[in-house]
Design a protein around this motif. Structure first.
Motif, mmCIF file in Angstrom:
data_model
loop_
_atom_site.group_PDB
_atom_site.id
_atom_site.type_symbol
_atom_site.label_atom_id
_atom_site.label_comp_id
_atom_site.label_asym_id
_atom_site.label_seq_id
_atom_site.Cartn_x
_atom_site.Cartn_y
_atom_site.Cartn_z
ATOM 1 N N LYS A 11 31.842 8.121 6.155
ATOM 2 C CA LYS A 11 32.238 7.685 7.498
ATOM 3 C C LYS A 11 31.062 7.062 8.236
ATOM 4 O O LYS A 11 31.216 6.085 8.968
ATOM 5 N N MET A 12 29.882 7.599 8.057
ATOM 6 C CA MET A 12 28.684 7.054 8.705
ATOM 7 C C MET A 12 28.341 5.676 8.149
ATOM 8 O O MET A 12 27.884 4.798 8.882
ATOM 9 N N ASP A 13 28.559 5.468 6.862
ATOM 10 C CA ASP A 13 28.297 4.169 6.253
ATOM 11 C C ASP A 13 29.221 3.098 6.829
ATOM 12 O O ASP A 13 28.814 1.966 7.042
ATOM 13 N N SER A 14 30.454 3.450 7.049
ATOM 14 C CA SER A 14 31.413 2.476 7.573
ATOM 15 C C SER A 14 31.250 2.293 9.092
ATOM 16 O O SER A 14 31.822 1.371 9.660
ATOM 17 N N TYR A 15 30.469 3.128 9.732
ATOM 18 C CA TYR A 15 30.256 3.023 11.178
ATOM 19 C C TYR A 15 29.595 1.697 11.539
ATOM 20 O O TYR A 15 29.944 1.068 12.533
ATOM 21 N N ASP A 17 29.901 -1.177 10.022
ATOM 22 C CA ASP A 17 30.914 -2.221 9.947
ATOM 23 C C ASP A 17 31.818 -2.200 11.183
ATOM 24 O O ASP A 17 32.150 -3.248 11.731
ATOM 25 N N VAL A 18 32.189 -1.008 11.594
ATOM 26 C CA VAL A 18 33.049 -0.869 12.770
ATOM 27 C C VAL A 18 32.304 -1.364 14.013
ATOM 28 O O VAL A 18 32.872 -2.071 14.852
ATOM 29 N N LYS A 19 31.043 -1.018 14.116
ATOM 30 C CA LYS A 19 30.228 -1.431 15.254
ATOM 31 C C LYS A 19 30.085 -2.954 15.282
ATOM 32 O O LYS A 19 30.240 -3.579 16.333
ATOM 33 N N THR A 22 33.348 -4.459 16.347
ATOM 34 C CA THR A 22 33.554 -4.256 17.778
ATOM 35 C C THR A 22 32.768 -5.281 18.580
ATOM 36 O O THR A 22 33.293 -5.882 19.525
#
Length: 79
Positions: A11-15, A17-19, A22
């Motif tokens: 989940k931290m790795d994909s954070y 990408d999400v950031k 955004t």
């Protein structure tokens, strides 16, 4: 415990990408808002020009009708 840690790491790795997504969405929203403001200003300008044009055409028609009326009066009276 290790499975939970793996899940958290994933989940931290994909954070990131999400950031990034955004921030990209925020940038696009700002661009669209600026475009919207420009479009609204252009619409207001076109409405003002249309009002001016409409008044000018109406005044030209009235002037033409009055001119034709005066011409008929002069021809009819013989002056």
């Amino acid at each position: 415990m290790l499975d939970r840690l793996k899940t958290i790491e994933i989940k931290m790795d994909s954070y990131g990408d999400v950031k990034a997504k955004t921030y990209e969405n925020e940038r696009r929203i700002l661009l669209l808002e600026n475009e919207l403001k420009d479009t609204q200003a252009e619409i207001k300008q076109q409405q003002a020009e249309a009002t001016w044009l409409k008044r000018t055409v109406i005044a030209a028609i009235i002037t033409g009708v009055i001119g034709i009326g005066i011409a008929f009066l002069r021809l009819g009276i013989g002056v």
